[in-house]
Design a protein around this motif. Sequence first.
Motif, PDB file in Angstrom:
ATOM      1  N   LEU A   6       0.829  -1.293   0.060  1.00  0.00           N
ATOM      2  CA  LEU A   6       0.142  -0.132   0.222  1.00  0.00           C
ATOM      3  C   LEU A   6       0.843   1.202   0.164  1.00  0.00           C
ATOM      4  O   LEU A   6       2.047   1.341   0.515  1.00  0.00           O
ATOM      5  N   VAL A   8       0.080   5.505   0.307  1.00  0.00           N
ATOM      6  CA  VAL A   8      -0.918   6.542   0.886  1.00  0.00           C
ATOM      7  C   VAL A   8      -0.424   7.775   0.256  1.00  0.00           C
ATOM      8  O   VAL A   8       0.350   8.435   0.794  1.00  0.00           O
ATOM      9  N   THR A  14      -6.135  11.871   4.821  1.00  0.00           N
ATOM     10  CA  THR A  14      -6.574  11.000   5.867  1.00  0.00           C
ATOM     11  C   THR A  14      -6.506  11.783   7.157  1.00  0.00           C
ATOM     12  O   THR A  14      -7.794  11.455   7.832  1.00  0.00           O
ATOM     13  N   ARG A  21     -13.560  13.820  12.121  1.00  0.00           N
ATOM     14  CA  ARG A  21     -14.330  12.760  12.951  1.00  0.00           C
ATOM     15  C   ARG A  21     -14.026  13.142  14.446  1.00  0.00           C
ATOM     16  O   ARG A  21     -14.808  12.627  15.257  1.00  0.00           O
ATOM     17  N   ASP A  55       3.234   7.777   8.777  1.00  0.00           N
ATOM     18  CA  ASP A  55       3.528   6.685   8.340  1.00  0.00           C
ATOM     19  C   ASP A  55       3.946   5.843   9.439  1.00  0.00           C
ATOM     20  O   ASP A  55       3.794   4.489   9.322  1.00  0.00           O
ATOM     21  N   PHE A  57       1.552   5.133  11.960  1.00  0.00           N
ATOM     22  CA  PHE A  57       0.215   4.485  12.339  1.00  0.00           C
ATOM     23  C   PHE A  57      -0.112   3.152  11.893  1.00  0.00           C
ATOM     24  O   PHE A  57       0.117   3.065  10.815  1.00  0.00           O
ATOM     25  N   ASP A  58      -0.259   2.474  12.803  1.00  0.00           N
ATOM     26  CA  ASP A  58      -0.512   1.130  12.485  1.00  0.00           C
ATOM     27  C   ASP A  58      -1.919   0.553  12.933  1.00  0.00           C
ATOM     28  O   ASP A  58      -2.205   0.427  13.983  1.00  0.00           O
ATOM     29  N   SER A  59      -2.826   0.329  12.034  1.00  0.00           N
ATOM     30  CA  SER A  59      -4.200   0.355  12.276  1.00  0.00           C
ATOM     31  C   SER A  59      -4.719  -1.086  13.155  1.00  0.00           C
ATOM     32  O   SER A  59      -5.405  -1.135  13.809  1.00  0.00           O
TER      33      SER A  59
ATOM     34  N   PRO B  42     -18.120   6.801   8.379  1.00  0.00           N
ATOM     35  CA  PRO B  42     -16.602   6.864   8.193  1.00  0.00           C
ATOM     36  C   PRO B  42     -16.561   6.431   6.688  1.00  0.00           C
ATOM     37  O   PRO B  42     -15.316   6.561   6.375  1.00  0.00           O
ATOM     38  N   LEU B  45     -15.452   8.812   2.406  1.00  0.00           N
ATOM     39  CA  LEU B  45     -14.418   9.732   2.426  1.00  0.00           C
ATOM     40  C   LEU B  45     -14.333  10.285   0.826  1.00  0.00           C
ATOM     41  O   LEU B  45     -14.957   9.754  -0.174  1.00  0.00           O
ATOM     42  N   ARG B  61      -6.387   1.062   2.405  1.00  0.00           N
ATOM     43  CA  ARG B  61      -5.379   1.870   1.754  1.00  0.00           C
ATOM     44  C   ARG B  61      -5.259   3.284   2.544  1.00  0.00           C
ATOM     45  O   ARG B  61      -4.266   3.811   2.991  1.00  0.00           O
ATOM     46  N   ALA B  62      -6.639   3.666   2.616  1.00  0.00           N
ATOM     47  CA  ALA B  62      -6.407   5.187   3.350  1.00  0.00           C
ATOM     48  C   ALA B  62      -6.103   4.970   4.912  1.00  0.00           C
ATOM     49  O   ALA B  62      -5.807   6.070   5.444  1.00  0.00           O
ATOM     50  N   ARG B  63      -6.345   3.918   5.234  1.00  0.00           N
ATOM     51  CA  ARG B  63      -5.824   3.599   6.860  1.00  0.00           C
ATOM     52  C   ARG B  63      -4.810   3.078   7.051  1.00  0.00           C
ATOM     53  O   ARG B  63      -4.488   3.436   8.175  1.00  0.00           O
ATOM     54  N   VAL B  64      -4.274   2.411   6.440  1.00  0.00           N
ATOM     55  CA  VAL B  64      -3.012   1.605   6.727  1.00  0.00           C
ATOM     56  C   VAL B  64      -2.032   2.285   6.086  1.00  0.00           C
ATOM     57  O   VAL B  64      -2.097   2.421   4.814  1.00  0.00           O
ATOM     58  N   ALA B  65      -1.013   2.480   6.970  1.00  0.00           N
ATOM     59  CA  ALA B  65       0.236   3.184   6.419  1.00  0.00           C
ATOM     60  C   ALA B  65       1.251   2.274   5.892  1.00  0.00           C
ATOM     61  O   ALA B  65       1.123   1.035   5.931  1.00  0.00           O
ATOM     62  N   VAL B  66       2.224   2.833   4.930  1.00  0.00           N
ATOM     63  CA  VAL B  66       3.262   2.213   4.380  1.00  0.00           C
ATOM     64  C   VAL B  66       4.237   1.512   5.314  1.00  0.00           C
ATOM     65  O   VAL B  66       4.309   2.004   6.343  1.00  0.00           O
ATOM     66  N   ALA B  82       4.035   0.792  11.480  1.00  0.00           N
ATOM     67  CA  ALA B  82       3.209   0.231  10.348  1.00  0.00           C
ATOM     68  C   ALA B  82       3.968  -0.874   9.928  1.00  0.00           C
ATOM     69  O   ALA B  82       5.186  -0.755   9.561  1.00  0.00           O
TER      70      ALA B  82
END
Lengths: 177, 485
Positions: A6, A8, A14, A21, A55, A57-59, B42, B45, B61-66, B82
Amino acid sequence: MAEPDLVVPHAADTVAAWFDRHALAIAAYATRRVGPTIARDVVADTFRVALEQFDGFDSARGNERAWLFGIATNVIRRHWRTEERRLRVQARAVRAEVHPVDPLLGVDDSVDARRAYERIVDVVAQLPPDDRDLLVLVAWENMSSSEVASVLGIPPGTVRSRLRRIRTQLAEGTTHG
Amino acid sequence: MDEMTMFAELRPIESTMTETELAGLRAELFPSAARLARPDEPGELIDLAGRRITDQRDRRRARVAVVAAAIAAVGLGGVWLAIDRDADTATVGPAQQPDDSSSVVEPAPAAVDPYELPRFAFAEPGWTMTYASETSYGRGRAVVFLSDDGFDGPWVDISVSPADAVGSLPEVDFGAISAHVSEFADGSLVYWTEPGGRLLEAYGWQVDAATVAGLFESTTLTDGAVTVGNLPDGASLANREIADAVGRYGSYQFTHTDGRTLDINLSGGGHRALYGRVGGEQRETLSLGGEEWSMLDYADQGLTGRHRADVLRGFWTWEFDGEPFASQDAFVDTIAGIRTVDEATWEAALPDSVVGQSEQADTVAELLNGVPIPDGFDVAALTDGTTNDRYQFIAHVSGAVACAWLEQWFTGEQTEDVNLQAGAAAALATSHDWPMLIEIADQGGWSEVLWQHADAVNGGEGVLTGAGPVAPTRDLVNSALGCEI
């Protein structure tokens, strides 16, 4: 290291969406801790840091709200003396609201009530920053152990054991002096 | 009124930033970023070209970073980094077809073993587990029921406590023993140092401190297990399985395809656990399907769309916390449809990132390949039937091994057995090469904390704390690594 699948391209989009939000909640949290004047700076710094460290941030480790609250909590620590002063003012204010002057209430009773709240503030003011953050997130933000764990980056079990210790310290603080 | 509630009363209710102020700040921070069409949805977007980002892959993709080498430290040593993740995760599907009527809600059926963590599934499709952690603490505790009502009546829970838990609580002389006491509306906490020097904590649920202290008179600690010798009339000692269940806790996070999230936490211990979640809060109570749900709408705190519910089901308190839901009814509809299922159904729905019961033994073998193990270490005990995501399971396995070596190190220190200490230190030094710790090093703070302890017993400066580096102690490792030594 695995190749990223991925990329971004619009981190600002984002984080801006996260602002839409969550900024109000972050602002409310900051206002409760350090007042409305400093809260604006806290919100601004929180989202600036979020953009800079996007960069990182890990969901998979938690949602963005917890991450943002964690950043805000760190930013708020710069203003811990302001927070302490506000707590002392609030202790006096709550005393007046909860125990209004009652001609039938003895002077000693109202003094005891005031002192109880002030002793709690004394204990909270002396807590290490980590513990004060945890206490506020639980007592004022109604966060669960798992959410606090996500915000502060510690295991849920550690949250529970620290909370147990904090409860003990609060109890000890109000039975002394 | 307990002190926590009093502190909660100090919560300010000042007005915060207005919409106009927030809009102005947003414009400063993100001058060219598009706005959400509807912030409370949410999934909605909009990118810079004005296109709605609704495809699930785009949303991820919009939420998980490289993948990156940058580490952002957040909070108390927590580390976010990440990594590349397999985006295809299984969905937790319904164990049975949902009822077609949403107006009749049946209570969830009880788990087969009431003291095992319940397994559950959503009736509503689209939910995926994204986090799981099942922990157990306070092994060797003793639970004393003071009536025939079990956890519904007064009971006492005695376990080993960190030495600093007492603080400066007042010490009370109970005649046969002296103990430090904290009494509150629904019970008491009593701390007593047993003859061997370990601090024991007793939580008396609906029990006064004097009664708790009476139990301590015949309490012993042997090989980490608490035993109460003489019980009052009408009292009974819970068996080991039930006592261990008191320290069991499950924490799970789920995400829906539409972006909603739901945390589900399970705490054992009957009414005491519910009190721990709800306490003296003023909440709305909802009677639903024969159950009493304690509801919280976070809208009062400016968190529109976030809701919480706590409900006691037998031994377990279920806590549901989710957002954003269109209404409380929508929230209730989702959580009311959650049913208990058997272990096989639960495991079948777990995503690849989560280690279930049937996978534990093989995973333990894989993780311990090449890792030095102390003599007498119980590898089989690592297969404990819990469900955890792989990070948490690695922390569980590596922590158990590290704790065993640290216990040997402390024993060597106390007995002045240099060889015993050196052996433990050498084994811990290899932890920098343990593949499992390397695997998760960039996912959280666990590896770094364990390595600090390994370095500390090998001549390092100590374990980092708020007061700077300190030499490791049993209490420190129990707190930092979850050891019980």
